[in-house]
Design an enzyme around this catalytic site. Structure first.
Site, PDB file in Angstrom:
ATOM      1  N   PRO A  63       0.803  -1.222   0.000  1.00  0.00           N
ATOM      2  CA  PRO A  63       0.000   0.000   0.000  1.00  0.00           C
ATOM      3  C   PRO A  63       0.842   1.282   0.000  1.00  0.00           C
ATOM      4  CG  PRO A  63       0.084  -0.899   2.202  1.00  0.00           C
ATOM      5  CD  PRO A  63       0.872  -1.834   1.334  1.00  0.00           C
ATOM      6  N   GLU A  64       2.156   1.126  -0.164  1.00  0.00           N
ATOM      7  CA  GLU A  64       3.022   2.307  -0.185  1.00  0.00           C
ATOM      8  C   GLU A  64       3.675   2.435  -1.564  1.00  0.00           C
ATOM      9  OE1 GLU A  64       5.125   3.139   3.595  1.00  0.00           O
ATOM     10  OE2 GLU A  64       4.106   1.356   4.354  1.00  0.00           O
TER      11      GLU A  64
END
Length: 341
Positions: A140-141
């Protein structure tokens, strides 16, 4: 490598009351950022990854290079924006494909992170070198595989040459770890000395009467029992401890295996809203009152809250001058961006 900063020209304190308050602060473990460059290096350098000017400059370029991410639009600076207190200013970090952090975790400031005992909210990384590897890989980064990151760097001759110069190794082929290490070298220089540091070193006039009163309240109420050290935080503590945190239901983060949560630095705190691990509080006054209830078991008055806030604003420090780098051009060998899942 460091900008020479003159915060306050003053004569060392001679008043007994000022010495007593500074002594109280130091007795609680609060410590200044060293003024001497030599002493500062001793504190921020990592013997396993010795700093030099070339590593720092290269790490700065990579800190700002979005091509290290899978989509090639997210850099370290995206979530740790050096122009906005070292944070992104949103409750939960947003990464690849606009994904919010699945645990609703807020991005901590990169400024003064070097002084923390542990990295990440659950303290799972022992230092910045280890920490720097995480966001690049996290789905998610930046969502990039180590192979992608290394391939990007090795496809750009200027980067390869810079690594070989920084490490004095003309046959070096930079690895994913090497890339994280130089980013960490740059992050180690992001320290922000403030008037509070001058005060702890004996400069009585560095803080106003109101700021000193706020420091006294900060000590008397017990805030310095957790927010201590050079970072004014950075250790691990149970959270919540004495009372219920009313926003605990936002996100599923509960700390490490022992319920311990990293204590955020209070340096530059007026610039790093929203507050708490899940970014649920935008008002510094509200955050102070919540900390009194949840961690100290006390209900702070409005006057006490305002006094502490006045002191905390004295922790806003002088930022190092960081010139936005012009990055070397990609080549035909540079991996193409991928915005897919």
């Amino acid at each position: 490598m460091f900008k020479k900063i003159a915060l306050t020209a003053c004569v060392l304190a001679s008043a007994a009351s000022a010495e007593t308050l500074a002594d109280q602060a130091k007795a609680m473990g609060l410590a200044p950022i060293p003024k001497s460059t030599t002493e500062l290096y001793k504190l921020i350098d990592n013997p396993k990854n010795p700093m030099n000017a070339q590593k720092v400059e290269l790490g700065k370029q990579l800190f700002f290079d979005p091509r290290l991410s899978k989509s090639e639009i997210i850099s370290c600076n995206t979530c740790h924006n050096l122009a906005t207190g070292g944070v992104d200013g949103v409750p939960a970090a947003i990464g690849h494909n606009w994904a919010h952090n699945p645990h609703h975790l807020n991005s901590p400031s990169v400024y003064n992170a070097v002084f923390a005992e542990k990295q990440f909210w659950d303290g799972r990384s022992p230092d910045l070198e280890d920490q720097a590897q995480g966001p690049m890989q996290a789905a998610p980064e930046m969502a990039a595989k180590p192979e992608h990151v290394a391939a990007v760097v090795n496809s750009i001759p200027d980067y390869v040459a810079a690594f070989r110069h920084a490490y004095n190794d003309q046959k070096m082929v930079p690895t994913f770890k090497d890339i994280a290490d130089v980013i960490a070298s740059f992050e180690r220089t992001l320290v922000t000395p403030s008037r509070f540091d001058e005060y702890l070193r004996g400069c009585d006039k560095a803080l106003s009467k109101e700021e000193k009163a706020g420091l006294q309240t900060f000590i008397d109420k017990g805030c310095a029992s957790c927010h201590t050290g050079v970072a004014v935080g950075g250790g691990m503590q149970p959270f919540p401890l004495m009372g219920k945190f009313k926003y605990m239901g936002v996100g599923d983060f509960k700390g490490d295996a022992n319920g311990m949560v990293k204590v955020p630095t209070l340096r530059n705190v007026e610039e790093t809203a929203p507050y708490f691990h899940n970014g649920t509080v935008w008002s510094l006054k509200e955050a102070i009152k919540i900390m009194g209830e949840t961690q100290l078991g006390v209900k702070l008055t409005d006057a006490e809250t305002e006094s502490i806030e006045t002191f905390l604003k004295a922790l806003t420090g002088e930022k190092p001058v960081v010139e936005y780098p012009v990055l070397p051009a990609r080549t035909a060998k540079t991996p193409l961006p991928d915005s897919g899942k």
